[in-house]
Motif scaffolding. Structure first.
Motif, PDB file in Angstrom:
ATOM      1  N   ASP A 183       4.649  -0.598  -6.038  1.00 40.52           N
ATOM      2  CA  ASP A 183       5.069  -0.296  -4.663  1.00 40.52           C
ATOM      3  C   ASP A 183       6.466  -0.878  -4.424  1.00 40.52           C
ATOM      4  OD1 ASP A 183       5.452  -0.265  -1.922  1.00 40.52           O
ATOM      5  OD2 ASP A 183       3.616  -1.377  -1.434  1.00 40.52           O
ATOM      6  N   PRO A 184       7.519  -0.087  -4.623  1.00 41.87           N
ATOM      7  CA  PRO A 184       8.886  -0.623  -4.478  1.00 41.87           C
ATOM      8  C   PRO A 184       9.167  -1.162  -3.070  1.00 41.87           C
ATOM      9  CG  PRO A 184       8.911   1.548  -5.504  1.00 41.87           C
ATOM     10  CD  PRO A 184       7.517   1.327  -5.016  1.00 41.87           C
ATOM     11  N   SER A 185       8.524  -0.571  -2.047  1.00 48.19           N
ATOM     12  CA  SER A 185       8.810  -1.036  -0.692  1.00 48.19           C
ATOM     13  C   SER A 185       8.271  -2.445  -0.450  1.00 48.19           C
ATOM     14  CB  SER A 185       8.217  -0.072   0.339  1.00 48.19           C
ATOM     15  OG  SER A 185       6.807  -0.146   0.335  1.00 48.19           O
ATOM     16  N   PHE A 186       7.301  -2.847  -1.257  1.00 46.46           N
ATOM     17  CA  PHE A 186       6.728  -4.184  -1.083  1.00 46.46           C
ATOM     18  C   PHE A 186       7.717  -5.266  -1.536  1.00 46.46           C
ATOM     19  CE2 PHE A 186       4.146  -7.763  -2.770  1.00 46.46           C
ATOM     20  CZ  PHE A 186       3.587  -8.181  -1.575  1.00 46.46           C
ATOM     21  N   VAL A 187       8.386  -5.030  -2.656  1.00 48.51           N
ATOM     22  CA  VAL A 187       9.264  -6.082  -3.190  1.00 48.51           C
ATOM     23  C   VAL A 187      10.618  -6.125  -2.472  1.00 48.51           C
ATOM     24  CG1 VAL A 187       8.161  -6.136  -5.450  1.00 48.51           C
ATOM     25  CG2 VAL A 187      10.104  -4.600  -5.072  1.00 48.51           C
ATOM     26  N   THR A 188      10.885  -5.147  -1.611  1.00 45.74           N
ATOM     27  CA  THR A 188      12.145  -5.178  -0.853  1.00 45.74           C
ATOM     28  C   THR A 188      11.909  -5.419   0.635  1.00 45.74           C
ATOM     29  OG1 THR A 188      12.039  -2.774  -0.616  1.00 45.74           O
ATOM     30  CG2 THR A 188      13.334  -3.621  -2.459  1.00 45.74           C
ATOM     31  N   ASN A 189      10.677  -5.668   1.025  1.00 43.04           N
ATOM     32  CA  ASN A 189      10.353  -5.812   2.458  1.00 43.04           C
ATOM     33  C   ASN A 189      11.054  -7.038   3.061  1.00 43.04           C
ATOM     34  OD1 ASN A 189       9.160  -6.193   4.979  1.00 43.04           O
ATOM     35  ND2 ASN A 189       7.180  -5.383   4.282  1.00 43.04           N
ATOM     36  N   PRO A 190      11.979  -6.847   3.997  1.00 43.78           N
ATOM     37  CA  PRO A 190      12.709  -7.996   4.554  1.00 43.78           C
ATOM     38  C   PRO A 190      11.827  -8.943   5.358  1.00 43.78           C
ATOM     39  CG  PRO A 190      13.246  -5.972   5.750  1.00 43.78           C
ATOM     40  CD  PRO A 190      12.410  -5.573   4.574  1.00 43.78           C
ATOM     41  N   ASP A 191      10.686  -8.454   5.863  1.00 44.76           N
ATOM     42  CA  ASP A 191       9.792  -9.319   6.638  1.00 44.76           C
ATOM     43  C   ASP A 191       9.252 -10.480   5.816  1.00 44.76           C
ATOM     44  OD1 ASP A 191      10.128  -7.617   8.731  1.00 44.76           O
ATOM     45  OD2 ASP A 191       8.199  -6.592   8.494  1.00 44.76           O
ATOM     46  N   TYR A 192       9.264 -10.317   4.506  1.00 46.47           N
ATOM     47  CA  TYR A 192       8.654 -11.329   3.650  1.00 46.47           C
ATOM     48  C   TYR A 192       9.669 -12.348   3.145  1.00 46.47           C
ATOM     49  CZ  TYR A 192       4.894  -7.838   3.481  1.00 46.47           C
ATOM     50  OH  TYR A 192       3.906  -6.940   3.809  1.00 46.47           O
ATOM     51  N   ARG A 193      10.916 -12.205   3.593  1.00 46.86           N
ATOM     52  CA  ARG A 193      11.975 -13.073   3.064  1.00 46.86           C
ATOM     53  C   ARG A 193      12.438 -14.038   4.132  1.00 46.86           C
ATOM     54  NH1 ARG A 193      14.078 -10.843  -1.705  1.00 46.86           N
ATOM     55  NH2 ARG A 193      12.676  -9.165  -2.350  1.00 46.86           N
ATOM     56  N   PRO A 194      13.046 -15.165   3.675  1.00 45.53           N
ATOM     57  CA  PRO A 194      13.466 -16.171   4.647  1.00 45.53           C
ATOM     58  C   PRO A 194      14.530 -15.638   5.606  1.00 45.53           C
ATOM     59  CG  PRO A 194      14.136 -16.812   2.420  1.00 45.53           C
ATOM     60  CD  PRO A 194      13.362 -15.533   2.289  1.00 45.53           C
ATOM     61  N   TYR A 206       6.267  -5.269 -11.871  1.00 45.14           N
ATOM     62  CA  TYR A 206       6.948  -6.509 -11.466  1.00 45.14           C
ATOM     63  C   TYR A 206       6.281  -7.764 -12.014  1.00 45.14           C
ATOM     64  CZ  TYR A 206       8.365  -3.026  -8.020  1.00 45.14           C
ATOM     65  OH  TYR A 206       8.810  -1.877  -7.417  1.00 45.14           O
ATOM     66  N   THR A 207       5.124  -7.624 -12.672  1.00 41.45           N
ATOM     67  CA  THR A 207       4.309  -8.822 -12.896  1.00 41.45           C
ATOM     68  C   THR A 207       4.083  -9.177 -14.356  1.00 41.45           C
ATOM     69  OG1 THR A 207       2.257  -7.541 -12.700  1.00 41.45           O
ATOM     70  CG2 THR A 207       3.119  -8.546 -10.686  1.00 41.45           C
ATOM     71  N   ALA A 208       4.870  -8.647 -15.279  1.00 42.33           N
ATOM     72  CA  ALA A 208       4.744  -9.052 -16.681  1.00 42.33           C
ATOM     73  C   ALA A 208       5.081 -10.547 -16.794  1.00 42.33           C
ATOM     74  CB  ALA A 208       5.712  -8.238 -17.550  1.00 42.33           C
ATOM     75  N   PRO A 209       4.541 -11.279 -17.763  1.00 46.19           N
ATOM     76  CA  PRO A 209       3.557 -10.837 -18.758  1.00 46.19           C
ATOM     77  C   PRO A 209       2.139 -10.803 -18.177  1.00 46.19           C
ATOM     78  CG  PRO A 209       4.082 -13.138 -19.107  1.00 46.19           C
ATOM     79  CD  PRO A 209       4.956 -12.670 -17.970  1.00 46.19           C
ATOM     80  N   TYR A 210       1.204 -10.281 -18.975  1.00 48.08           N
ATOM     81  CA  TYR A 210      -0.126  -9.949 -18.466  1.00 48.08           C
ATOM     82  C   TYR A 210      -1.225 -10.817 -19.078  1.00 48.08           C
ATOM     83  CZ  TYR A 210       2.790  -6.026 -17.205  1.00 48.08           C
ATOM     84  OH  TYR A 210       3.818  -5.265 -16.716  1.00 48.08           O
ATOM     85  N   MET A 211      -2.346 -10.864 -18.415  1.00 46.46           N
ATOM     86  CA  MET A 211      -3.548 -11.659 -18.683  1.00 46.46           C
ATOM     87  C   MET A 211      -3.366 -13.066 -18.101  1.00 46.46           C
ATOM     88  SD  MET A 211      -5.528  -9.520 -20.200  1.00 46.46           S
ATOM     89  CE  MET A 211      -5.009  -7.817 -20.436  1.00 46.46           C
ATOM     90  N   GLY A 267       0.815  -1.213   0.000  1.00 48.43           N
ATOM     91  CA  GLY A 267       0.000   0.000   0.000  1.00 48.43           C
ATOM     92  C   GLY A 267       0.846   1.259   0.000  1.00 48.43           C
ATOM     93  N   ASN A 268       1.986   1.199  -0.681  1.00 51.99           N
ATOM     94  CA  ASN A 268       2.887   2.353  -0.637  1.00 51.99           C
ATOM     95  C   ASN A 268       3.417   2.691  -2.027  1.00 51.99           C
ATOM     96  OD1 ASN A 268       4.413   4.401   0.475  1.00 51.99           O
ATOM     97  ND2 ASN A 268       6.145   3.053   0.956  1.00 51.99           N
ATOM     98  N   SER A 269       2.474   2.875  -2.962  1.00 48.30           N
ATOM     99  CA  SER A 269       2.853   3.287  -4.317  1.00 48.30           C
ATOM    100  C   SER A 269       2.687   4.795  -4.443  1.00 48.30           C
ATOM    101  CB  SER A 269       1.948   2.589  -5.330  1.00 48.30           C
ATOM    102  OG  SER A 269       0.629   3.098  -5.212  1.00 48.30           O
ATOM    103  N   PRO A 270       3.259   5.400  -5.480  1.00 48.82           N
ATOM    104  CA  PRO A 270       2.992   6.828  -5.705  1.00 48.82           C
ATOM    105  C   PRO A 270       1.494   7.126  -5.820  1.00 48.82           C
ATOM    106  CG  PRO A 270       4.867   6.142  -7.014  1.00 48.82           C
ATOM    107  CD  PRO A 270       4.305   4.889  -6.395  1.00 48.82           C
ATOM    108  N   ALA A 271       0.721   6.191  -6.396  1.00 45.43           N
ATOM    109  CA  ALA A 271      -0.730   6.422  -6.496  1.00 45.43           C
ATOM    110  C   ALA A 271      -1.378   6.398  -5.112  1.00 45.43           C
ATOM    111  CB  ALA A 271      -1.378   5.371  -7.401  1.00 45.43           C
ATOM    112  N   ASP A 272      -0.936   5.467  -4.245  1.00 45.23           N
ATOM    113  CA  ASP A 272      -1.446   5.464  -2.870  1.00 45.23           C
ATOM    114  C   ASP A 272      -1.146   6.793  -2.186  1.00 45.23           C
ATOM    115  OD1 ASP A 272      -2.394   2.726  -2.667  1.00 45.23           O
ATOM    116  OD2 ASP A 272      -0.292   2.126  -2.712  1.00 45.23           O
ATOM    117  N   ASN A 273       0.060   7.282  -2.404  1.00 47.64           N
ATOM    118  CA  ASN A 273       0.447   8.546  -1.764  1.00 47.64           C
ATOM    119  C   ASN A 273      -0.370   9.713  -2.307  1.00 47.64           C
ATOM    120  OD1 ASN A 273       2.378   7.213  -0.238  1.00 47.64           O
ATOM    121  ND2 ASN A 273       3.948   7.450  -1.824  1.00 47.64           N
TER     122      ASN A 273
END
Lengths: 379, 282
Positions: free
Chosen positions: A368-379, A303-308, A210-216
């Motif tokens: 949301d760049p902070s989502f893909v670097t969040n250390p809480d989500y990593r082993p 981060y999620t290409a390709p689409y559909m 929830g921390n994208s430029p659009a959210d902001n």
């Protein structure tokens, strides 16, 4: 009571000492377990976990955590370990994270179809994982009503992990670290499909983006505190294209500045093909659901290409070109929202090159760049 | 084995909060003042003052097209509008607010929630407002289709935000009042989509600046008098064909898809919509 025990380590240690004493005490009435005292000190005494949501998300209904699987620190820790655990696959070759990579918003990196445990190709695009607590069904066709139920699927799927749940349970039971973690996370010590899926579901419910430029941009407009940049002039123009009924008209399916999920989780046919895949109809068996797929969130698109659902488009430019010119108007059960005007060719938009460029810029700003670097989500 | 996720606990609190703040606050103050004065006059309360009996109501919605029950995604095009155009329906969602019961003694009871009905979700056909409803004779029921300008505040309702019910800011913002969608047999005898979406109406002034016109309507329903002496049900029925006639016949070939920015279409829905709902007390 449990909370009190946890919060007072002194009491805990007394209980521990008593337990040790009873283990070594030569009392003929109390049977002594010769092995397993590594884990007999472990108690089920979990710490409730308070999930923090972005302040702006208060524009949404409060998500409900299932009563039969409350979030706990111990359950989430176990779930994270299991999410990255290759023992869930038949030959210990892949984990959940193999196709749901945290670097790519928990989507597979750049492929239409992920490879299974034996290198075989899947048949549908792996979905990214975030904000799952707001969804009311899972997978492109919504065939799982809960996250716990969803997790049952990939382990035994012949195109995915190909393993049986009893085998998974045996492999985990033979690993002392898991015996300890399961004991801490669940009241009975069973290691099986139910506790394993519950633990992974707990971890997945903590994946909040929830921390994208659009959210902001939209959060600050409503007076919520923000943490990062807002939209650029170009991205703001792109949002106008997104919202305009005579241009993108993306809002009916993907939401607006007051819906940071960027989907309403309905099933729709967006007109990809004259003879579409069955989609939702595979679940409901209704002819009126043929060709309908879950409307995906537009968050984290960079981060999620390709689409559909079949990963047919490699770039957002291709996606925008499809909606602009390429919709198949005679596709069965096509969403009425794919038509922008009354009459023939109402499905063709004719965006200007500038509109397309602006729209793509806005779509990327939902990431949301902070989502893909969040250390809480990593082993 | 696993219970499905409990349905999301949608909030309607914003609705009441706003109302009570903007409208009822002065009334409450007056009442509090009156109580205070009363208590100064007399220290003892009168135990013989009768408290009027109150009852609960359940509000239900059902849907027809003329004399036919309305079924989603019916095969072919079983319904016919006033212009003789055949159609079917794939979606119907709408918003009703400020349902008010008018007592013969001049008091009113405004039900404490809005009603957001989605005919793909039968659980949205029945509501149980918490209002206590005093016994006695009621002369009529009135309601607002959509939100009035006081309630139509962009982003204020969590449930509606999650349903993508918002009306675009560039068309005046707030929320949709209705989405009625399906396909009809067009003038070239082929199947075409229609999307009758209603909300704030936009037009442009001489300088090409937008003017946003509040497009809700409030109706006092005819034949809606009743007695209350027990818990009761208010059964609303929407005849969707009434959107498309009385006084003006609606031509799907003219107003099919993309009518949200079309001012005349929005105003026509307002004009035609006054008789879409009927109510029966049971």
């Amino acid at each position: 009571m449990k909370t009190i025990q946890y919060k007072i380590p002194f009491i805990l240690s007394i209980i521990g000492i008593l337990f040790v004493v009873s283990c070594v005490d030569d009392d003929p009435i109390e049977p002594v377990t010769p092995t397993g005292c590594d884990t007999c000190l472990v108690e089920y005494n979990p710490t409730p976990y308070n999930l923090k949501l972005p302040p702006f998300f208060s524009v949404l209904p409060t998500p409900v955590i299932p009563k039969n699987n409350p979030l706990t620190v111990e359950g989430i820790e176990l779930g994270k370990k299991l999410f990255y655990e290759k023992k869930l696959s038949i030959n210990n070759s892949i984990s959940c994270s193999s196709c749901h990579n945290p670097d790519y918003a928990f989507n597979d990196q750049g492929v239409a179809f992920s490879l299974g445990a034996m290198g075989q190709s899947g048949i549908i695009n792996a979905m990214p994982l975030f904000n799952l607590i707001y969804a009311d069904s899972y997978n492109w066709n919504g065939n799982a009503a809960t996250l716990e139920e969803q997790i049952f699927g990939p382990v035994k799927h012949p195109l995915e992990m190909m393993e049986s749940w009893p085998n998974v349970a045996i492999k985990l039971q033979n690993d002392p670290s898991y015996v300890t973690l399961f004991k801490k996370a669940f009241p009975n010590e069973t290691i099986d499909s139910i506790t394993t899926s519950k633990a992974i579901a707990q971890f997945l419910r903590t994946l909040v983006s929830g921390n994208s430029p659009a959210d902001n941009e939209f959060g600050s407009q409503l007076g919520f505190p923000i943490n990062g940049r807002v939209l650029t002039v170009e991205e703001r123009r792109g949002f106008q294209v997104f919202s305009d009924q005579e241009k993108g008209d993306c809002e009916h399916c993907h939401g607006n500045s007051y819906n940071p999920l960027w989907t309403e989780y309905t099933f729709r046919n967006n007109g990809l093909d004259l003879n579409p895949d069955s989609g939702r109809a595979a679940v409901t068996k209704l002819a009126s659901d043929v060709g309908k797929f879950k409307v995906p969130s537009l968050r984290n698109l960079i981060y999620t290409a390709p689409y559909m659902h079949d990963g047919r488009f490699n770039t957002l430019e291709e996606v925008v070109d499809f909606y602009d010119q390429g919709v198949e108007p005679n596709s069965p059960n096509i969403s009425v929202d794919m038509f922008h005007r009354t009459g023939a060719n109402g499905h063709i938009i004719n965006l200007s090159p500038q509109d397309k460029k602006d729209l793509v810029a806005f779509l990327k700003a939902l990431s949301d760049p902070s989502f893909v670097t969040n250390p809480d989500y990593r082993p | 084995m696993f219970l499905p996720l409990q349905s999301i606990n949608f909030k309607t609190t914003n609705y009441k909060k706003m109302k009570s703040f903007k409208i009822k606050y002065p009334i409450v103050l007056l009442m509090a003042g009156a109580l205070f004065l009363t208590s100064c006059d007399k220290d003892d309360e009168d135990p013989l003052t009768p408290v009027p009996a109150t009852y609960k109501t359940t509000v239900t919605f059902n849907h027809v097209s003329g004399s036919n029950a309305l079924t989603l995604n019916a095969p072919n095009t079983p319904y016919t509008n006033a212009m003789g155009q055949q159609y079917n329906v794939s979606k119907l969602r709408y918003l009703i607010s400020d349902v008010t019961l008018h007592h013969s003694n001049g008091t009113t009871v405004e039900l404490d929630q809005y009603f957001f009905v989605d005919i793909s979700k039968p659980e949205t056909f029945t509501f149980s407002p918490s209002n206590p409803i005093p016994t006695g004779s009621y002369t009529s029921v009135s309601y607002t289709f959509g939100f009035d300008s006081e309630d139509n505040v962009s982003g204020a309702y969590a449930e509606l935000n999650a349903a993508n019910w918002n009306w675009p800011a560039m068309l005046g913002g707030g929320y949709h009042f209705m989405q009625l969608e399906g396909t009809f047999i067009d003038s070239s005898n082929s199947s075409s989509p229609f999307a009758t979406h209603m909300g704030t109406a936009r037009k442009f002034d001489a300088n090409n600046d937008p003017i946003y016109e509040d497009n809700h309507f409030t109706v006092t329903l005819p034949n809606s008098s009743f007695e209350v002496n027990s818990d009761f049900k208010l059964e609303f029925t929407m005849d969707i064909n009434e959107w498309y006639t009385n006084p003006t016949n609606w031509d799907f070939n003219q107003y099919g898809a993309g009518i949200m920015p079309v001012y005349d279409a929005q105003i026509l829905l307002n004009t035609n919509g006054k008789d879409v709902l009927t109510v029966v007390k049971k």
